[in-house]
Design a protein around this motif. Structure first.
Motif, PDB file in Angstrom:
ATOM      1  N   LEU A   7      26.880  30.031  38.104  1.00 28.56           N
ATOM      2  CA  LEU A   7      26.361  30.392  36.876  1.00 28.56           C
ATOM      3  C   LEU A   7      27.020  31.759  36.157  1.00 28.56           C
ATOM      4  N   ALA A   8      27.319  32.661  37.231  1.00 28.35           N
ATOM      5  CA  ALA A   8      28.016  33.698  36.777  1.00 28.35           C
ATOM      6  C   ALA A   8      29.532  33.453  36.223  1.00 28.35           C
ATOM      7  N   LEU A   9      30.411  32.483  36.684  1.00 26.21           N
ATOM      8  CA  LEU A   9      31.441  32.084  36.186  1.00 26.21           C
ATOM      9  C   LEU A   9      31.472  31.600  34.818  1.00 26.21           C
ATOM     10  N   SER A  10      30.312  31.487  34.191  1.00 31.33           N
ATOM     11  CA  SER A  10      30.305  30.828  32.727  1.00 31.33           C
ATOM     12  C   SER A  10      29.010  31.482  32.123  1.00 31.33           C
ATOM     13  N   PRO A  11      29.237  32.886  31.767  1.00 31.98           N
ATOM     14  CA  PRO A  11      28.248  33.726  31.455  1.00 31.98           C
ATOM     15  C   PRO A  11      27.756  33.301  29.801  1.00 31.98           C
ATOM     16  N   GLY A  12      26.690  33.182  29.731  1.00 27.98           N
ATOM     17  CA  GLY A  12      25.979  33.064  28.454  1.00 27.98           C
ATOM     18  C   GLY A  12      26.212  31.553  27.882  1.00 27.98           C
ATOM     19  N   ARG A  13      26.695  30.624  28.839  1.00 30.10           N
ATOM     20  CA  ARG A  13      27.127  29.366  28.568  1.00 30.10           C
ATOM     21  C   ARG A  13      26.212  28.293  29.499  1.00 30.10           C
ATOM     22  N   PRO A  14      25.631  27.262  28.887  1.00 29.27           N
ATOM     23  CA  PRO A  14      25.031  26.246  29.952  1.00 29.27           C
ATOM     24  C   PRO A  14      25.849  25.757  30.757  1.00 29.27           C
ATOM     25  N   VAL A  15      25.570  25.586  32.243  1.00 30.51           N
ATOM     26  CA  VAL A  15      26.276  24.734  33.091  1.00 30.51           C
ATOM     27  C   VAL A  15      25.523  23.486  33.469  1.00 30.51           C
ATOM     28  N   PRO A  16      26.153  22.429  33.075  1.00 35.74           N
ATOM     29  CA  PRO A  16      25.621  21.162  33.607  1.00 35.74           C
ATOM     30  C   PRO A  16      24.955  20.899  34.886  1.00 35.74           C
ATOM     31  N   ALA A  17      24.035  20.468  35.073  1.00 36.27           N
ATOM     32  CA  ALA A  17      23.312  20.218  36.543  1.00 36.27           C
ATOM     33  C   ALA A  17      24.202  19.501  37.388  1.00 36.27           C
ATOM     34  N   GLU A  18      25.163  18.466  37.190  1.00 34.31           N
ATOM     35  CA  GLU A  18      26.034  17.862  38.038  1.00 34.31           C
ATOM     36  C   GLU A  18      27.026  19.026  38.380  1.00 34.31           C
ATOM     37  N   ALA A  19      27.412  19.918  37.501  1.00 30.11           N
ATOM     38  CA  ALA A  19      28.623  20.870  38.092  1.00 30.11           C
ATOM     39  C   ALA A  19      27.823  21.712  38.990  1.00 30.11           C
ATOM     40  N   LEU A  20      26.503  22.020  39.115  1.00 29.06           N
ATOM     41  CA  LEU A  20      25.932  23.047  39.816  1.00 29.06           C
ATOM     42  C   LEU A  20      25.556  22.278  41.168  1.00 29.06           C
ATOM     43  N   ILE A  21      25.326  20.895  41.123  1.00 31.97           N
ATOM     44  CA  ILE A  21      25.239  20.356  42.251  1.00 31.97           C
ATOM     45  C   ILE A  21      26.442  20.265  43.079  1.00 31.97           C
ATOM     46  N   ASP A  22      27.691  19.902  42.193  1.00 30.49           N
ATOM     47  CA  ASP A  22      28.751  19.850  43.111  1.00 30.49           C
ATOM     48  C   ASP A  22      29.286  21.146  43.617  1.00 30.49           C
ATOM     49  N   ALA A  23      28.908  22.139  42.997  1.00 28.29           N
ATOM     50  CA  ALA A  23      29.319  23.561  43.566  1.00 28.29           C
ATOM     51  C   ALA A  23      28.412  23.817  44.879  1.00 28.29           C
ATOM     52  N   VAL A  24      27.141  23.560  44.791  1.00 28.08           N
ATOM     53  CA  VAL A  24      26.324  24.001  45.911  1.00 28.08           C
ATOM     54  C   VAL A  24      26.440  23.055  47.095  1.00 28.08           C
ATOM     55  N   TRP A  25      26.663  21.572  46.775  1.00 31.91           N
ATOM     56  CA  TRP A  25      26.857  20.496  47.967  1.00 31.91           C
ATOM     57  C   TRP A  25      28.117  19.785  47.646  1.00 31.91           C
ATOM     58  N   PRO A  26      29.116  20.534  47.975  1.00 29.46           N
ATOM     59  CA  PRO A  26      30.694  20.079  47.467  1.00 29.46           C
ATOM     60  C   PRO A  26      30.769  18.522  48.366  1.00 29.46           C
ATOM     61  N   ASP A  27      30.298  18.543  49.605  1.00 29.10           N
ATOM     62  CA  ASP A  27      30.697  17.358  50.350  1.00 29.10           C
ATOM     63  C   ASP A  27      29.703  16.182  50.139  1.00 29.10           C
ATOM     64  N   GLU A  28      28.590  16.313  50.082  1.00 33.83           N
ATOM     65  CA  GLU A  28      27.648  15.214  50.046  1.00 33.83           C
ATOM     66  C   GLU A  28      26.101  15.588  49.416  1.00 33.83           C
ATOM     67  N   PRO A  29      25.997  15.237  48.274  1.00 32.99           N
ATOM     68  CA  PRO A  29      24.525  15.973  47.720  1.00 32.99           C
ATOM     69  C   PRO A  29      23.549  15.193  48.465  1.00 32.99           C
ATOM     70  N   PRO A  30      22.300  16.072  48.511  1.00 30.68           N
ATOM     71  CA  PRO A  30      21.098  15.446  49.224  1.00 30.68           C
ATOM     72  C   PRO A  30      20.380  14.306  48.310  1.00 30.68           C
ATOM     73  N   ALA A  31      19.787  13.550  48.983  1.00 33.12           N
ATOM     74  CA  ALA A  31      18.897  12.815  48.374  1.00 33.12           C
ATOM     75  C   ALA A  31      17.648  13.673  47.243  1.00 33.12           C
ATOM     76  N   GLY A  32      17.756  12.910  46.228  1.00 34.28           N
ATOM     77  CA  GLY A  32      16.954  13.778  45.195  1.00 34.28           C
ATOM     78  C   GLY A  32      17.612  15.078  44.728  1.00 34.28           C
ATOM     79  N   ALA A  33      18.749  15.263  44.478  1.00 37.34           N
ATOM     80  CA  ALA A  33      19.660  16.334  44.133  1.00 37.34           C
ATOM     81  C   ALA A  33      19.000  17.148  43.219  1.00 37.34           C
ATOM     82  N   ILE A  34      18.764  16.342  42.058  1.00 40.90           N
ATOM     83  CA  ILE A  34      18.091  16.850  40.713  1.00 40.90           C
ATOM     84  C   ILE A  34      16.811  17.893  41.324  1.00 40.90           C
ATOM     85  N   ASN A  35      16.020  17.428  42.029  1.00 42.82           N
ATOM     86  CA  ASN A  35      14.813  18.232  42.448  1.00 42.82           C
ATOM     87  C   ASN A  35      15.373  19.424  43.464  1.00 42.82           C
TER      88      ASN A  35
END
Length: 373
Positions: free
Chosen positions: A33-61
């Protein structure tokens, strides 16, 4: 709140106290989030950053739960900075509240000052801005977040740092501030053997220190490294610098006279533009017959000490990085615009032409009147 990314991730509140963010996933989310200060970051980009290998089931939740935990971890007065958006999440930060934003702003300010017409003052300001930018560096970017999602960002920031080091070295050479530059550049070229700007700066620094033979040896070392490793030769700018050293065009550095162009040693080596008393203002310029005279010597046809001084306005519209030379406009009064009101009012030459002399180090542009003479 301030967030530091040029090294291990750090967060501090407005008082400077550190903010503890526990957990690798929370820290990864905050960093993305800090790499894009003041700009919305899509949820898909955040999921890819936090779980780069394989996102969990129900990644949005899972992401929503992680955002809630991060909001609670922030200081009470800073929690409203983390905001939800229809397409993702936003961390409300100004550009100068992250060290990456400050780094980019300082580098841009330094390059603007370097490329402007401020002469030695502009170069000194550029050197300060580049040094301030490099002082923000604390190590490898996001060194404690070893995820594939930050590899491209880290590579971009490392490249920006190296280019800033090269810019600072060239500005210091233009100012004549060699100091410990030779030893610093030797370490840098050993660590980055394919950065030709660093090799060119090292060669220039050695010549400025009165060690041209070592500069030639450095060129041979670079040529051998490129040939054995990549099967190629040094770039044309570096080869031209090598030829300039062989011809003896580069001289040991010496302090510039007050109020003159910081590149006067190179200017006087090939050109000294002066105004002859016999020439009218309409003719604009006259060529000094003693172009190799020391500045202010007053020798030559119709030259006074003030007129013979090679003072110029370095517009830097043409600035080969390997030589540190700028495009120089020499006014009919021989003064450098910016030094006095009279020099700023001096008319510029018309119909400029590129200097055709092969040994001209500053690539001075002259008027048609000068060319005819």
């Amino acid at each position: 709140m301030r967030i530091a990314l040029l090294g291990p991730l750090e967060a501090r509140d407005d008082t400077g106290a550190p903010v503890e963010i526990a957990g690798i996933r929370l820290r990864t989310l905050l960093a993305r989030l800090a790499l894009s200060p003041g700009r919305p970051v899509p949820a898909e980009a955040l999921i890819d950053a936090v779980w780069p290998d394989e996102p969990p089931a129900g990644a949005i939740n899972a992401l929503q739960s992680l955002v809630s935990r991060l909001r609670r971890a922030l200081p009470a007065g800073e929690r409203n900075r983390l905001q939800s958006r229809p397409a993702g999440y936003l961390l409300s930060l100004a550009l100068d509240e992250t060290d990456v934003g400050r780094l980019e702003a300082l580098v841009a300010a330094g390059r603007t000052a370097r490329d402007g017409a401020g002469g030695s003052e502009g170069l000194a300001l550029a050197a300060r801005r580049f040094a301030e930018a490099l002082a923000l560096w604390r190590g490898e970017p996001l060194a404690d977040l070893e995820t594939a999602g930050f590899a491209a960002v880290a590579a971009r920031l490392i490249e920006l740092r190296l280019r800033t080091i090269e810019d600072l070295a060239e500005v210091r050479l233009d100012l004549g501030d060699t100091g410990d530059l030779v030893s610093e550049l030797e370490e840098l070229t050993a660590a980055h053997p394919f950065r030709e700007r660093l090799w060119a700066a090292r060669m220039r620094a050695l010549c400025a220190a009165g060690r041209p033979s070592e500069a030639l040896a450095a060129f041979e070392e670079l040529r051998r490294t490129l040939a054995e490793t990549l099967g190629t030769d040094p770039s044309p700018p570096v080869r031209e610098l090598h030829l300039a050293i062989l011809r003896g065009d580069l001289r040991p550095a010496s302090p510039s006279p007050p109020g003159t162009c910081p590149r006067w040693p190179r200017c006087v080596a090939a050109w000294t533009a002066c105004r002859s008393p016999s020439s009218s203002p309409a003719r604009g310029f006259a060529r000094c017959r003693s172009r190799r005279s020391p500045p202010g010597s007053g020798t030559g046809s119709g030259c006074s000490p003030a007129a013979a001084a090679p003072r110029c306005r370095a517009t830097r519209r043409f600035r080969p990085w390997w030589s540190g030379a700028g495009t120089c406009w020499v006014s009919p009064s021989g003064s450098w615009p910016g030094a006095s009101p009279s020099s700023r009012a001096a008319p510029r030459p018309t119909r400029p032409r590129r200097c055709a002399r092969t040994r001209c180090g500053c690539r001075a542009k002259t008027s048609s009147a000068l060319s005819r003479r």
